[in-house]
Enzyme design. Structure first.
Site, PDB file in Angstrom:
ATOM      1  N   ARG A 143      42.269  37.569  30.552  1.00 22.78           N
ATOM      2  CA  ARG A 143      42.936  36.996  29.355  1.00 22.78           C
ATOM      3  C   ARG A 143      44.326  36.643  29.454  1.00 22.78           C
ATOM      4  O   ARG A 143      45.111  37.373  30.205  1.00 22.78           O
ATOM      5  CB  ARG A 143      42.799  38.196  28.366  1.00 22.78           C
ATOM      6  CG  ARG A 143      43.107  37.803  26.964  1.00 22.78           C
ATOM      7  CD  ARG A 143      42.555  38.755  25.976  1.00 22.78           C
ATOM      8  NE  ARG A 143      42.852  40.180  26.016  1.00 22.78           N
ATOM      9  CZ  ARG A 143      43.957  40.530  25.560  1.00 22.78           C
ATOM     10  NH1 ARG A 143      45.068  39.962  24.753  1.00 22.78           N
ATOM     11  NH2 ARG A 143      44.269  41.846  25.710  1.00 22.78           N
TER      12      ARG A 143
ATOM     13  N   HIS B 236      49.211  57.850  37.050  1.00 26.55           N
ATOM     14  CA  HIS B 236      48.818  58.545  38.320  1.00 26.55           C
ATOM     15  C   HIS B 236      48.037  57.523  39.195  1.00 26.55           C
ATOM     16  O   HIS B 236      47.044  56.701  38.671  1.00 26.55           O
ATOM     17  CB  HIS B 236      48.383  59.545  38.142  1.00 26.55           C
ATOM     18  CG  HIS B 236      47.371  59.886  36.936  1.00 26.55           C
ATOM     19  ND1 HIS B 236      47.146  59.807  35.764  1.00 26.55           N
ATOM     20  CD2 HIS B 236      45.999  60.046  37.265  1.00 26.55           C
ATOM     21  CE1 HIS B 236      46.237  59.914  35.235  1.00 26.55           C
ATOM     22  NE2 HIS B 236      45.238  59.961  36.054  1.00 26.55           N
TER      23      HIS B 236
ATOM     24  N   ALA C 116      42.741  49.921  34.471  1.00 27.28           N
ATOM     25  CA  ALA C 116      42.502  50.981  35.560  1.00 27.28           C
ATOM     26  C   ALA C 116      41.374  50.719  36.453  1.00 27.28           C
ATOM     27  O   ALA C 116      40.565  50.110  36.199  1.00 27.28           O
ATOM     28  CB  ALA C 116      42.132  52.098  34.628  1.00 27.28           C
TER      29      ALA C 116
END
Length: 201
Positions: free
Chosen positions: A198, A131, A175
Site C-alpha cells: 500500500r 522486539h 511484523a
C-alpha cells in the site's frame, strides 16, 4: 484508585531517591545542548507511556532509572568512551545492542526492544521498532553493506533488514517481514521477502 498512576508515582519516587547515581548523566543532559535536544525528542515519544505528566527533566530521570532500554539509547548517544565511564554501575540492556557506528536521529522510540540488533549506517528521525528487530550488515566481497533508514519509519515485531537496503521516509514494515530490497517513501510493506502492499497518501 488509578493503579497505573500509583505505580508510576512510586517509580518516580524511586528515581528521585536514587538521583545521586545519575549525577554525571544529569550534568551531560543539561550541559550538552545537542544531546539535550535529542533526548527531549526521544522523551516526547514516551509521554503517553506513563500515567504521570512530568516536565522533561523529571521524565529523563524517570526513564533513566526505570527503563534499561532507554539507558542503552542514552549511552549510545553520548558515545562509547563516556558510556563506559558513567554507565558501568547502571548499565543498559545487554540483549539490546546498538552498533557504535550507527547514527540515530532524534525522537527514537524502541518499544521493548528485547533481543534486537541495530546495526545500520544511519537511522532518521522518529524511528520506532519493537522486539526481535535486526538491522544488519552483509559482507559483499571486501565491502561491508548496512541499511539506511529514513525518517518516520515504524518496524513491527521480528523485522529483519539486511545489507545495502534503503528504507524511505514515512514507511511502515509489518511484523515478521524480511527486507532485502529498497522500500520507497510513503509505503507499507510486509512479507518474506517484503513487498509494498500500500502507498500512504
Amino acid at each position: 484508585m488509578d493503579k497505573r498512576k500509583v505505580r508510576d508515582g512510586l517509580r518516580l519516587m524511586g528515581a528521585v531517591l536514587c538521583s545521586w547515581m545519575y549525577l554525571p548523566h544529569i550534568v551531560l543532559y543539561y550541559c550538552k545542548r545537542s544531546l539535550n535536544k535529542m533526548i527531549k525528542a526521544d522523551l516526547a515519544r514516551r509521554e503517553q507511556k506513563s500515567a504521570l505528566r512530568m516536565p522533561k527533566g523529571w521524565m529523563f530521570l524517570y526513564y533513566l532509572h526505570n527503563d534499561r532500554y532507554f539507558r542503552t539509547l542514552f549511552y549510545h548517544r553520548i558515545g562509547a568512551v563516556m558510556a563506559m565511564l558513567i554507565g558501568w554501575w547502571r548499565p543498559g540492556d545487554r540483549y539490546f545492542v546498538i552498533s557504535k557506528t550507527t547514527k540515530i536521529g532524534e525522537g527514537a522510540y524502541m518499544a521493548h526492544p528485547f533481543a534486537s540488533e541495530i546495526n545500520a549506517k544511519s537511522i532518521g528521525k522518529n524511528f520506532t521498532c519493537r522486539h526481535l528487530t535486526t538491522l544488519g550488515n552483509k559482507q559483499d566481497g571486501d565491502n561491508e553493506s548496512r541499511p539506511v533508514i529514513g525518517d518516520n519509519v515504524t518496524l513491527g515485531v521480528n523485522v529483519t533488514i539486511i545489507g545495502n537496503v534503503t528504507i524511505g521516509n514515512n514507511v511502515t514494515i509489518g511484523a515478521g517481514s524480511v527486507v532485502v530490497k529498497d522500500i520507497p517513501d510513503n509505503s507499507v510493506a510486509v512479507g518474506n521477502p517484503a513487498k509494498v502492499i500500500r502507498t500512504i497518501q
